[in-house]
Design an enzyme around this catalytic site. Structure first.
Site, PDB file in Angstrom:
ATOM      1  N   ASP A 236      40.397  55.948  46.706  1.00 30.68           N
ATOM      2  CA  ASP A 236      39.588  54.860  46.109  1.00 30.68           C
ATOM      3  C   ASP A 236      39.567  53.461  46.643  1.00 30.68           C
ATOM      4  O   ASP A 236      40.692  52.799  46.725  1.00 30.68           O
ATOM      5  CB  ASP A 236      40.129  54.663  44.596  1.00 30.68           C
ATOM      6  CG  ASP A 236      38.885  53.408  43.714  1.00 30.68           C
ATOM      7  OD1 ASP A 236      38.177  52.830  44.609  1.00 30.68           O
ATOM      8  OD2 ASP A 236      39.124  53.411  42.585  1.00 30.68           O
TER       9      ASP A 236
ATOM     10  N   ASP B   1      37.542  48.573  38.667  1.00 30.78           N
ATOM     11  CA  ASP B   1      38.538  48.420  39.476  1.00 30.78           C
ATOM     12  C   ASP B   1      39.975  48.393  39.147  1.00 30.78           C
ATOM     13  O   ASP B   1      40.968  47.589  39.247  1.00 30.78           O
ATOM     14  CB  ASP B   1      38.516  46.992  40.254  1.00 30.78           C
ATOM     15  CG  ASP B   1      37.104  47.036  41.155  1.00 30.78           C
ATOM     16  OD1 ASP B   1      36.694  48.058  41.545  1.00 30.78           O
ATOM     17  OD2 ASP B   1      36.727  45.927  41.461  1.00 30.78           O
TER      18      ASP B   1
ATOM     19  N   HIS C 157      43.888  40.108  34.856  1.00 28.07           N
ATOM     20  CA  HIS C 157      42.415  40.477  34.445  1.00 28.07           C
ATOM     21  C   HIS C 157      42.122  41.370  33.161  1.00 28.07           C
ATOM     22  O   HIS C 157      41.333  41.481  32.732  1.00 28.07           O
ATOM     23  CB  HIS C 157      41.850  41.154  35.531  1.00 28.07           C
ATOM     24  CG  HIS C 157      41.864  40.370  36.851  1.00 28.07           C
ATOM     25  ND1 HIS C 157      41.256  39.556  37.145  1.00 28.07           N
ATOM     26  CD2 HIS C 157      42.668  40.684  38.168  1.00 28.07           C
ATOM     27  CE1 HIS C 157      41.565  39.000  38.442  1.00 28.07           C
ATOM     28  NE2 HIS C 157      42.277  39.879  38.984  1.00 28.07           N
TER      29      HIS C 157
ATOM     30  N   ASP D 269      46.420  32.632  41.555  1.00 29.08           N
ATOM     31  CA  ASP D 269      45.846  33.642  42.429  1.00 29.08           C
ATOM     32  C   ASP D 269      44.409  33.519  42.781  1.00 29.08           C
ATOM     33  O   ASP D 269      43.746  32.776  42.497  1.00 29.08           O
ATOM     34  CB  ASP D 269      45.678  35.085  41.267  1.00 29.08           C
ATOM     35  CG  ASP D 269      45.493  36.286  41.784  1.00 29.08           C
ATOM     36  OD1 ASP D 269      46.486  37.235  41.989  1.00 29.08           O
ATOM     37  OD2 ASP D 269      44.088  36.811  42.078  1.00 29.08           O
TER      38      ASP D 269
ATOM     39  N   HIS E  35      41.755  35.700  42.554  1.00 31.11           N
ATOM     40  CA  HIS E  35      40.964  36.199  41.699  1.00 31.11           C
ATOM     41  C   HIS E  35      41.045  35.104  40.273  1.00 31.11           C
ATOM     42  O   HIS E  35      42.133  34.850  39.877  1.00 31.11           O
ATOM     43  CB  HIS E  35      41.204  37.483  41.501  1.00 31.11           C
ATOM     44  CG  HIS E  35      41.072  38.307  42.609  1.00 31.11           C
ATOM     45  ND1 HIS E  35      42.127  38.754  43.274  1.00 31.11           N
ATOM     46  CD2 HIS E  35      39.938  38.992  43.274  1.00 31.11           C
ATOM     47  CE1 HIS E  35      41.829  39.430  44.354  1.00 31.11           C
ATOM     48  NE2 HIS E  35      40.443  39.703  44.422  1.00 31.11           N
TER      49      HIS E  35
ATOM     50  N   ASP F  78      47.826  36.413  46.823  1.00 28.72           N
ATOM     51  CA  ASP F  78      46.513  36.816  47.562  1.00 28.72           C
ATOM     52  C   ASP F  78      45.551  35.325  47.804  1.00 28.72           C
ATOM     53  O   ASP F  78      44.799  35.596  48.714  1.00 28.72           O
ATOM     54  CB  ASP F  78      45.610  37.731  46.808  1.00 28.72           C
ATOM     55  CG  ASP F  78      45.372  37.404  45.505  1.00 28.72           C
ATOM     56  OD1 ASP F  78      45.940  36.286  44.877  1.00 28.72           O
ATOM     57  OD2 ASP F  78      44.820  38.221  44.678  1.00 28.72           O
TER      58      ASP F  78
ATOM     59  N   TYR G  47      48.364  40.734  48.712  1.00 26.98           N
ATOM     60  CA  TYR G  47      48.141  42.382  49.391  1.00 26.98           C
ATOM     61  C   TYR G  47      48.460  42.476  50.916  1.00 26.98           C
ATOM     62  O   TYR G  47      48.486  43.393  51.441  1.00 26.98           O
ATOM     63  CB  TYR G  47      46.591  42.812  48.946  1.00 26.98           C
ATOM     64  CG  TYR G  47      46.400  42.681  47.445  1.00 26.98           C
ATOM     65  CD1 TYR G  47      47.089  43.815  46.822  1.00 26.98           C
ATOM     66  CD2 TYR G  47      45.911  41.558  46.934  1.00 26.98           C
ATOM     67  CE1 TYR G  47      46.898  43.618  45.337  1.00 26.98           C
ATOM     68  CE2 TYR G  47      45.663  41.266  45.381  1.00 26.98           C
ATOM     69  CZ  TYR G  47      46.238  42.617  44.916  1.00 26.98           C
ATOM     70  OH  TYR G  47      46.290  42.502  43.320  1.00 26.98           O
TER      71      TYR G  47
END
Length: 675
Positions: A22, A94, A137, A174, A176, A267, A307
């Protein structure tokens, strides 16, 4: 008084992984957790923290933020085969499931609650939970973006319930948007949620309109949700600091939280394939430091994303260094935030001006937030204008290199104190009284006296000069001492002596912060010294290396001081990048309301010059001396309480100073230039 930092980690949370192909999920690997802990252990940081055991969150605790139906569905995953796990994962966006992920998700939430308990029970001052899976999230009835249970949302609800908290600040750095946290608290005025995130005008995941700056919360929660969208990649240290100085910190101090929780995704650091940003790991040392005076130091940092394993480990270390109180690294090359960042900052300040006193004046003084979106011709992303080719290959985040952060070694002595003769002072841990003056110091005093003060014969003043030189040498030359505090009688002579000695060799630039009326004999025209004066009498500034702030006395004095500190003094000071900070309090200033915020300023300015701060206090005031020593020693500072609205005259004065200086000191800018 609480001290020390907790570290919560269990390798068990690394024992799940992606079991099929994935591309969207392959970057979320077990090594994210183990590399973070190994970096802390290698640098000796894990050993300096208090190890707190992990526990599983109970079902009742998970249900604080999630529905029973969702919890029951996740509980079935340990018995699923790979095909069933794939099918279950496809129900969500995701995210991937594994037979052990339910167990790990309960540990991640439980570890976060263990950290909250340790901080709220004052067993430690602050701490970090290294957890996996991340959480910000995850929504009430849905896994999302590698997140199963919303660790930070559960923690905030748990803290409200178990410790009767009324004001919790969540800072999500973060890259995101943590939409799960936003959804959980968007109608709740007891939780202030701040998130900056890569957005690119909704083209970046999770591609939500509610991730934009215009989403401010709903109902009673209006104004308690702050989204700062990054509409291009490549954001730098300057952009991140501008966001803190001009958006987050003014609101945070006005909100006056009882607990700070950080959704710490790294990230947003350089080299990360998700964020594609350019902020160095060292910036997280400063972001952490800037938040630490809030909530009497009660701060819980919880791992989210990250990451690039190199920048992740470095950024985690920088964060924990600051939690432990180690000197922050100097950051050079700061300046004006990019136009795209300034556009977002300006829009946030405008849309939040209906809710926060810090921004109320913007309704008239700043442009309409509905500016045209930036594109490649006016400050927006330029990446697409130069397509990659064999001769001009496009760099990926992994191709970027950056220097290894310098070691951050704590000084053997945090603070040296020189009280007036005959005054006994009980010192905090890792502080000491200054010893006898050495022969070399006595010679230096004589040299300075002969050169600058021919007529000086007062032995008390000469002794003070010797103490100043002795403390400076231990700070600047031997790195034996981090900071110092000297009580002096003659402020003018003491300041001249300190500057003469500091600038002869060790310090190329000195920031002088003077609280008090009257002139100081400080020359600023050569660029080696920047003088900030906070006073109650009008003064006129013409030099770009001088900032005078005349604040009106009264109920809003504290608010005015903090607005000036966060929006003017700190931006200039960070860009000036001094090697030494000289903090000075005049004799009359100790009797004004300015002293209520002196402790907070003393804490915050230690983010500069690797913490090398010398404070000179004119005359003996027991409360002021104890407050100063406490702040220098890294102890928690009492909250200021909710701040009142600023006086219009103070707002006007500060804006005039911003306009006067921002051409030279770009970090002062908080709006896009109209030119």
């Amino acid at each position: 008084m609480a001290s020390g930092s907790a570290l919560i980690f269990d390798e068990e949370m690394s024992r799940y992984k992606l079991l099929w192909t994935d591309p969207a999920c392959e970057i979320e690997v077990p090594e994210r957790l183990t590399v973070s802990y190994e970096a802390l252990r290698t640098h000796g940081l894990a050993q300096r923290c208090k190890a707190v055991p992990v526990r599983q969150a109970t079902e009742q605790e998970i249900l604080l933020a999630h529905s029973e139906e969702y919890l029951e569905a996740v509980k079935q995953t340990p018995g699923m085969n790979v095909e069933e796990l794939m099918a279950f994962s496809k129900k969500y966006n995701d995210v991937y499931f594994h037979q052990n992920i339910y167990h790990c998700a309960k540990l991640a939430a439980g570890a976060t609650l263990q950290l909250v308990d340790s901080v709220m029970k004052r067993e430690v001052r602050n701490g970090m939970a290294l957890v996996r899976p991340p959480g910000h999230h995850s929504q009430r009835s849905a896994a999302n973006g590698f997140c199963v249970f919303n660790n930070v949302a559960i923690a905030a609800l748990y803290a409200k319930k178990n410790y009767n908290l009324n004001r919790i600040l969540i800072v999500d750095w973060d890259v995101h948007h943590g939409q799960g946290i936003q959804y959980c608290f968007e109608e709740d005025p007891s939780v202030l949620y701040f998130s900056w995130h890569r957005y690119e005008h909704q083209s970046f995941w999770p591609n939500l309109p509610e991730s934009d700056y215009s989403s401010v919360g709903k109902g009673k929660g209006s104004g308690f949700n702050i989204n700062l969208p990054w509409n291009k990649v490549g954001m730098t240290n300057s952009d991140y600091l501008a966001a803190f100085f001009h958006v987050l910190l003014p609101v945070a101090y006005e909100f006056d939280p009882e607990l700070v929780i950080v959704s710490a995704g790294f990230d947003s650091a350089i080299g990360d394939p998700e964020g594609e940003m350019c902020a160095l790991p060292e910036i997280f040392a400063h972001l952490t430091h800037l938040l630490m005076p809030l909530a009497a130091g009660k701060m819980c940092v919880v791992l989210e994303g990250g990451y690039n394993l190199t920048s992740l480990g470095q950024s985690v270390c920088q964060t924990v260094h600051s939690l432990l109180g180690d000197p922050t690294p100097r950051i050079s090359g700061l300046g004006t935030a990019c136009d795209s960042a300034l556009e977002s900052i300006q829009n946030v300040r405008n849309v939040q001006s209906s809710y926060w006193s810090s921004f109320k004046h913007l309704a008239q003084s700043e442009t309409n937030p509905k500016r045209p979106r930036l594109d490649a011709t006016n400050g927006g992303p330029k990446e697409s204008s130069e397509p990659a080719s064999e001769s001009n290959p496009k760099k990926t985040a992994q191709d970027i290199v950056w220097p290894e952060p310098l070691k951050r070694m704590p000084a053997s002595v945090r603070t040296v104190v020189v009280p007036p003769p005959g005054v006994e002072l009980t010192l905090p841990k890792n502080c000491q009284h200054s010893g006898d003056i050495s022969e070399s110091t006595a010679k230096e005093v004589q040299r300075i006296r002969d050169k600058h003060f021919h007529d000086l014969t007062d032995q008390n003043i000469l002794r003070s000069l010797g103490n100043i030189i002795s403390v400076l040498d231990r700070m600047m030359r031997s790195d034996e001492v981090c900071n110092g505090c000297v009580v002096v009688s003659d402020l003018s002579v003491s300041v001249q002596c300190a500057l003469q000695h500091a600038l002869t060799e060790p310090a190329e630039r000195v920031l002088v912060v003077y609280v008090g009326d009257g002139e100081l004999p400080v020359k600023t025209n050569d660029g080696k010294v920047f003088l900030v004066q906070i006073c109650t009498k009008e003064t006129e500034d013409k030099c770009v290396n001088r900032l005078s702030l005349c604040l009106r006395e009264g109920e809003s004095l504290t608010a005015g001081f903090m607005q000036a500190l966060l929006g003017l003094i700190l931006p200039v000071a960070y860009e000036f990048n001094p090697a030494l900070v000289l903090g000075i309090v005049g004799e009359t200033a100790a009797k004004t309301g300015l002293m209520t915020v002196w402790g907070h300023m003393t804490c915050l300015i230690q983010g500069l010059a690797r913490g090398r701060t010398l404070t000179l206090l004119q005359g003996y005031d027991k409360d002021l001396l104890e407050l100063t020593v406490s702040a220098l020693s890294g102890a928690s500072i009492s909250p200021l309480g909710p701040l009142r609205a600023l006086k219009p005259e103070d707002v006007e004065m500060m804006e005039k100073q911003r306009q006067r200086l921002q051409e030279r000191w770009g970090l002062l800018r908080c709006t896009v230039s109209e030119s």
